[in-house]
Design a protein around this motif. Structure first.
Motif, PDB file in Angstrom:
ATOM      1  N   ALA A 237      10.052  -1.371  93.054  1.00 35.56           N
ATOM      2  CA  ALA A 237      11.023  -0.731  93.908  1.00 35.56           C
ATOM      3  C   ALA A 237      11.623   0.530  93.266  1.00 35.56           C
ATOM      4  N   ARG A 238      11.299   0.820  91.873  1.00 36.22           N
ATOM      5  CA  ARG A 238      11.568   1.696  90.944  1.00 36.22           C
ATOM      6  C   ARG A 238      10.454   2.814  90.652  1.00 36.22           C
ATOM      7  N   SER A 239      10.919   4.038  90.953  1.00 36.33           N
ATOM      8  CA  SER A 239       9.641   5.077  90.504  1.00 36.33           C
ATOM      9  C   SER A 239      10.422   6.302  90.064  1.00 36.33           C
ATOM     10  N   ILE A 240       9.637   7.208  89.650  1.00 37.12           N
ATOM     11  CA  ILE A 240      10.243   8.609  89.238  1.00 37.12           C
ATOM     12  C   ILE A 240      10.295   9.420  90.419  1.00 37.12           C
ATOM     13  N   LYS A 241      11.367   9.991  90.668  1.00 32.34           N
ATOM     14  CA  LYS A 241      11.511  11.009  91.869  1.00 32.34           C
ATOM     15  C   LYS A 241      11.316  12.518  91.498  1.00 32.34           C
ATOM     16  N   PRO A 242      10.967  13.159  92.315  1.00 27.78           N
ATOM     17  CA  PRO A 242      10.829  14.718  92.201  1.00 27.78           C
ATOM     18  C   PRO A 242      11.993  15.369  91.273  1.00 27.78           C
ATOM     19  N   GLY A 243      11.714  16.089  90.186  1.00 32.27           N
ATOM     20  CA  GLY A 243      12.623  16.670  89.333  1.00 32.27           C
ATOM     21  C   GLY A 243      11.909  16.903  87.978  1.00 32.27           C
ATOM     22  N   PRO A 244      12.676  17.256  87.016  1.00 34.85           N
ATOM     23  CA  PRO A 244      12.141  17.454  85.494  1.00 34.85           C
ATOM     24  C   PRO A 244      11.457  16.355  85.007  1.00 34.85           C
ATOM     25  N   VAL A 245      11.708  15.053  85.158  1.00 34.33           N
ATOM     26  CA  VAL A 245      10.817  14.014  84.675  1.00 34.33           C
ATOM     27  C   VAL A 245       9.531  13.879  85.269  1.00 34.33           C
ATOM     28  N   ASN A 246       9.509  14.207  86.609  1.00 34.66           N
ATOM     29  CA  ASN A 246       8.127  14.160  87.158  1.00 34.66           C
ATOM     30  C   ASN A 246       7.444  15.105  87.016  1.00 34.66           C
ATOM     31  N   ASP A 247       7.990  16.475  86.574  1.00 40.45           N
ATOM     32  CA  ASP A 247       7.264  17.318  86.173  1.00 40.45           C
ATOM     33  C   ASP A 247       6.520  17.369  84.738  1.00 40.45           C
ATOM     34  N   ALA A 248       7.483  16.840  84.059  1.00 38.78           N
ATOM     35  CA  ALA A 248       7.057  16.208  82.706  1.00 38.78           C
ATOM     36  C   ALA A 248       5.826  15.232  82.837  1.00 38.78           C
ATOM     37  N   GLN A 249       5.861  14.609  83.655  1.00 37.66           N
ATOM     38  CA  GLN A 249       4.973  13.412  83.926  1.00 37.66           C
ATOM     39  C   GLN A 249       3.617  13.953  84.309  1.00 37.66           C
ATOM     40  N   LYS A 250       3.646  15.107  85.140  1.00 36.75           N
ATOM     41  CA  LYS A 250       2.524  15.786  85.625  1.00 36.75           C
ATOM     42  C   LYS A 250       1.749  16.615  84.468  1.00 36.75           C
ATOM     43  N   ARG A 251       2.679  17.189  83.608  1.00 36.22           N
ATOM     44  CA  ARG A 251       2.117  17.800  82.493  1.00 36.22           C
ATOM     45  C   ARG A 251       1.329  17.039  81.681  1.00 36.22           C
ATOM     46  N   LEU A 252       2.028  15.746  81.216  1.00 39.29           N
ATOM     47  CA  LEU A 252       1.271  14.842  80.278  1.00 39.29           C
ATOM     48  C   LEU A 252       0.032  14.283  80.990  1.00 39.29           C
ATOM     49  N   ASN A 253       0.032  14.091  82.329  1.00 39.30           N
ATOM     50  CA  ASN A 253      -1.335  13.720  82.956  1.00 39.30           C
ATOM     51  C   ASN A 253      -2.588  14.663  82.859  1.00 39.30           C
ATOM     52  N   THR A 254      -1.975  15.759  82.861  1.00 45.48           N
ATOM     53  CA  THR A 254      -3.004  16.972  82.988  1.00 45.48           C
ATOM     54  C   THR A 254      -3.352  17.430  81.459  1.00 45.48           C
ATOM     55  N   ASN A 255      -2.421  17.349  80.340  1.00 45.55           N
ATOM     56  CA  ASN A 255      -2.894  17.911  79.125  1.00 45.55           C
ATOM     57  C   ASN A 255      -2.986  16.685  78.198  1.00 45.55           C
ATOM     58  N   CYS A 256      -2.838  15.471  78.323  1.00 43.48           N
ATOM     59  CA  CYS A 256      -2.834  14.549  77.436  1.00 43.48           C
ATOM     60  C   CYS A 256      -3.791  13.573  77.717  1.00 43.48           C
ATOM     61  N   LYS A 257      -5.019  13.872  78.446  1.00 40.90           N
ATOM     62  CA  LYS A 257      -6.233  13.065  78.830  1.00 40.90           C
ATOM     63  C   LYS A 257      -7.033  12.378  77.662  1.00 40.90           C
ATOM     64  N   ALA A 258      -7.370  13.380  76.866  1.00 42.47           N
ATOM     65  CA  ALA A 258      -8.286  12.961  75.822  1.00 42.47           C
ATOM     66  C   ALA A 258      -7.608  11.978  74.792  1.00 42.47           C
ATOM     67  N   PRO A 259      -8.171  10.745  74.728  1.00 42.86           N
ATOM     68  CA  PRO A 259      -7.645   9.475  74.001  1.00 42.86           C
ATOM     69  C   PRO A 259      -7.249   9.818  72.564  1.00 42.86           C
ATOM     70  N   LYS A 260      -6.045   9.816  71.889  1.00 39.92           N
ATOM     71  CA  LYS A 260      -5.834   9.823  70.569  1.00 39.92           C
ATOM     72  C   LYS A 260      -6.198   8.620  69.815  1.00 39.92           C
ATOM     73  N   LYS A 261      -6.441   8.702  68.388  1.00 40.95           N
ATOM     74  CA  LYS A 261      -6.732   7.500  67.864  1.00 40.95           C
ATOM     75  C   LYS A 261      -5.409   7.363  66.684  1.00 40.95           C
ATOM     76  N   PRO A 262      -5.487   5.967  66.400  1.00 40.70           N
ATOM     77  CA  PRO A 262      -4.404   5.558  65.485  1.00 40.70           C
ATOM     78  C   PRO A 262      -4.721   6.058  64.028  1.00 40.70           C
ATOM     79  N   GLU A 263      -3.703   6.316  63.256  1.00 39.68           N
ATOM     80  CA  GLU A 263      -4.043   6.777  62.155  1.00 39.68           C
ATOM     81  C   GLU A 263      -3.060   6.001  61.098  1.00 39.68           C
TER      82      GLU A 263
END
Length: 266
Positions: A237-263
């Motif tokens: 019942a809870r979700s991220i609504k339009p706004g700055p957090v949703n904008d960041a969510q979209k950027r992360l989804n677009t720019n951070c797709k390549a899986p990083k590896k632990p170090e």
């Protein structure tokens, strides 16, 4: 050098850091394991004291490239005396920036001797099924890596007879630290009619930002955007609504797709 007692101390609203630390402990296999979960605000009121014959493993999520400020407040009360320690940060597949070096230097200032450090990947707090980032992390490969890290820590400790024989560990980071310790004060959570006022969201909130009697009432100043309430809602019942957090969510989804590896850093 033998250590029989391991103390795990972690802040983990969405359980990713908790999972990694327990896997590291599994690799170590101590006789005694003490768990200090400082996710709840009442737990952060209790200072931690550790001894020279114990191993402290501290784990935190990366917020804005740094150690979360409320964890720093708790670390200020840590009491240690030449205590061997391991620093672990968990990040959402972007970068861990200066969080690891900050954590290392913080616990050093409290009397610990960092002997190892590591950076692992956990599903980003903003991730959801529609806009995923590092979904399902830590996965089985991450967890196997964490267990192997624990085994490497044991091997390193057995290689010396006294803590004074450890050379200082080097971890990535900058001076001065980059990133931000101040978080957004923003109204970003939508609560739908599916909410049954079960109270789970208020219970899991690490900063008591949700009113127990009305889960739609959220203190935006207290909120640290960890999204634990969203991920724990049994009714979705809870979700991220339009706004700055949703904008960041979209950027992360677009720019951070390549899986990083632990170090790890030993």
């Amino acid at each position: 050098m033998n250590i029989n007692t391991v103390k795990l101390a972690y802040f983990s609203p969405t359980k990713t850091t908790e999972t990694i630390l327990h896997d590291i402990a599994k690799g170590i296999g101590p006789e005694t394991l003490d768990v200090i979960d400082i996710t709840r605000s009442d737990a952060r009121q209790q200072p931690l004291k550790v001894a020279e014959d114990e191993l402290l493993i501290v784990g935190v999520p990366v917020y804005m490239g740094r150690v979360p400020a409320l964890v720093g407040e708790w670390l200020n009360a840590l009491e240690a005396s030449n205590t061997p320690a391991v620093c672990v940060v968990v990040y959402g597949n972007r970068e861990f920036d200066d969080a690891l070096i900050e954590l290392k230097e913080w616990i050093t200032g409290q009397g610990c001797v960092p002997i190892a450090g590591a950076a692992y990947i956990g599903e980003h707090s903003f991730s959801d099924s529609g806009l995923p980032t590092a979904q399902g992390r830590p996965d089985q490969d991450d967890r196997t890596h964490a267990e192997a890290f624990g085994q490497a820590i044991v091997k390193k400790m057995h290689s010396v007879s006294a803590i004074s024989q450890f050379a200082p560990i080097e971890v990535p980071g900058n001076h001065p630290y980059k990133g931000k310790t101040t978080l957004w004060d923003v109204n970003f959570i939508a609560v739908s009619e599916e909410c049954g006022q079960c109270g789970i969201c208020a219970d899991v909130c690490p900063v008591e930002a949700i009113a127990p009697e009305d889960s739609s009432r959220i203190d935006e100043v207290k909120c640290i955007t960890c999204c634990a309430c969203i991920k724990s809602c049994p009714q979705n019942a809870r979700s991220i609504k339009p706004g700055p957090v949703n904008d960041a969510q979209k950027r992360l989804n677009t720019n951070c797709k390549a899986p990083k590896k632990p170090e790890w850093f030993l």
